[in-house]
Design a protein around this motif. Sequence first.
Motif, PDB file in Angstrom:
ATOM      1  N   VAL A  52       0.498  -1.149  -0.128  1.00  0.00           N
ATOM      2  CA  VAL A  52       0.227  -0.167   0.200  1.00  0.00           C
ATOM      3  C   VAL A  52       0.742   1.245   0.029  1.00  0.00           C
ATOM      4  N   LEU A  53       1.823   0.431   0.902  1.00  0.00           N
ATOM      5  CA  LEU A  53       3.094   2.403   0.899  1.00  0.00           C
ATOM      6  C   LEU A  53       3.860   2.623  -0.451  1.00  0.00           C
ATOM      7  N   LEU A  54       4.144   2.040  -1.019  1.00  0.00           N
ATOM      8  CA  LEU A  54       4.440   1.622  -2.307  1.00  0.00           C
ATOM      9  C   LEU A  54       3.528   2.056  -3.465  1.00  0.00           C
ATOM     10  N   GLY A  55       2.464   2.183  -3.104  1.00  0.00           N
ATOM     11  CA  GLY A  55       1.286   1.872  -4.661  1.00  0.00           C
ATOM     12  C   GLY A  55       0.014   3.568  -3.788  1.00  0.00           C
ATOM     13  N   TYR A  56       0.905   3.844  -2.543  1.00  0.00           N
ATOM     14  CA  TYR A  56       0.653   5.603  -1.924  1.00  0.00           C
ATOM     15  C   TYR A  56       1.789   6.277  -3.644  1.00  0.00           C
ATOM     16  N   VAL A  57       2.477   6.095  -2.713  1.00  0.00           N
ATOM     17  CA  VAL A  57       4.171   6.711  -3.233  1.00  0.00           C
ATOM     18  C   VAL A  57       4.290   7.192  -5.203  1.00  0.00           C
ATOM     19  N   ASP A  58       3.530   5.400  -6.098  1.00  0.00           N
ATOM     20  CA  ASP A  58       3.506   6.054  -7.329  1.00  0.00           C
ATOM     21  C   ASP A  58       2.638   7.240  -7.661  1.00  0.00           C
ATOM     22  N   PHE A  59       1.574   6.859  -7.010  1.00  0.00           N
ATOM     23  CA  PHE A  59       0.086   7.073  -7.207  1.00  0.00           C
ATOM     24  C   PHE A  59       1.114   8.964  -7.014  1.00  0.00           C
ATOM     25  N   ARG A  60       1.054   8.972  -6.127  1.00  0.00           N
ATOM     26  CA  ARG A  60       1.437  10.793  -5.717  1.00  0.00           C
ATOM     27  C   ARG A  60       2.418  11.393  -7.176  1.00  0.00           C
ATOM     28  N   GLY A  61       3.488  10.374  -7.329  1.00  0.00           N
ATOM     29  CA  GLY A  61       4.446  10.778  -8.312  1.00  0.00           C
ATOM     30  C   GLY A  61       3.890  10.200  -9.462  1.00  0.00           C
ATOM     31  N   ALA A  62       2.833  10.257  -9.644  1.00  0.00           N
ATOM     32  CA  ALA A  62       2.219  10.029 -11.322  1.00  0.00           C
ATOM     33  C   ALA A  62       1.522  11.723 -11.880  1.00  0.00           C
ATOM     34  N   TYR A  63       1.511  12.577 -10.746  1.00  0.00           N
ATOM     35  CA  TYR A  63       1.063  13.412 -10.585  1.00  0.00           C
ATOM     36  C   TYR A  63       2.018  14.983 -11.054  1.00  0.00           C
TER      37      TYR A  63
END
Length: 86
Positions: free
Chosen positions: A75-86
């Motif tokens: 979940v943490l890695l997914g959140y970091v990837d999601f935040r980095g997409a914008y």
Amino acid sequence: MSERDDQEREFDLKWADGAEHKEPSARARMLAARWKENPPGPVPFRADPEHVGSGRRSSWVSTAVVLGCVAAVIVLLGYVDFRGAY
């Protein structure tokens, strides 16, 4: 190193490996001397089930903790990837 040094070293290793009597290590000598006076008691191959681990935790609790940590990292890695997409 020259080729001659290699051959001499190989000869020395063969000579040492072929020795009839091999002296035990210092630790082996120390334990033999200690055990001559005070032999160790019998030790079971496996520990008693009541003494295994630190406490009486079930195996499913340990499994749940590990799976929870893995899920948290995903979940943490997914959140970091999601935040980095914008």
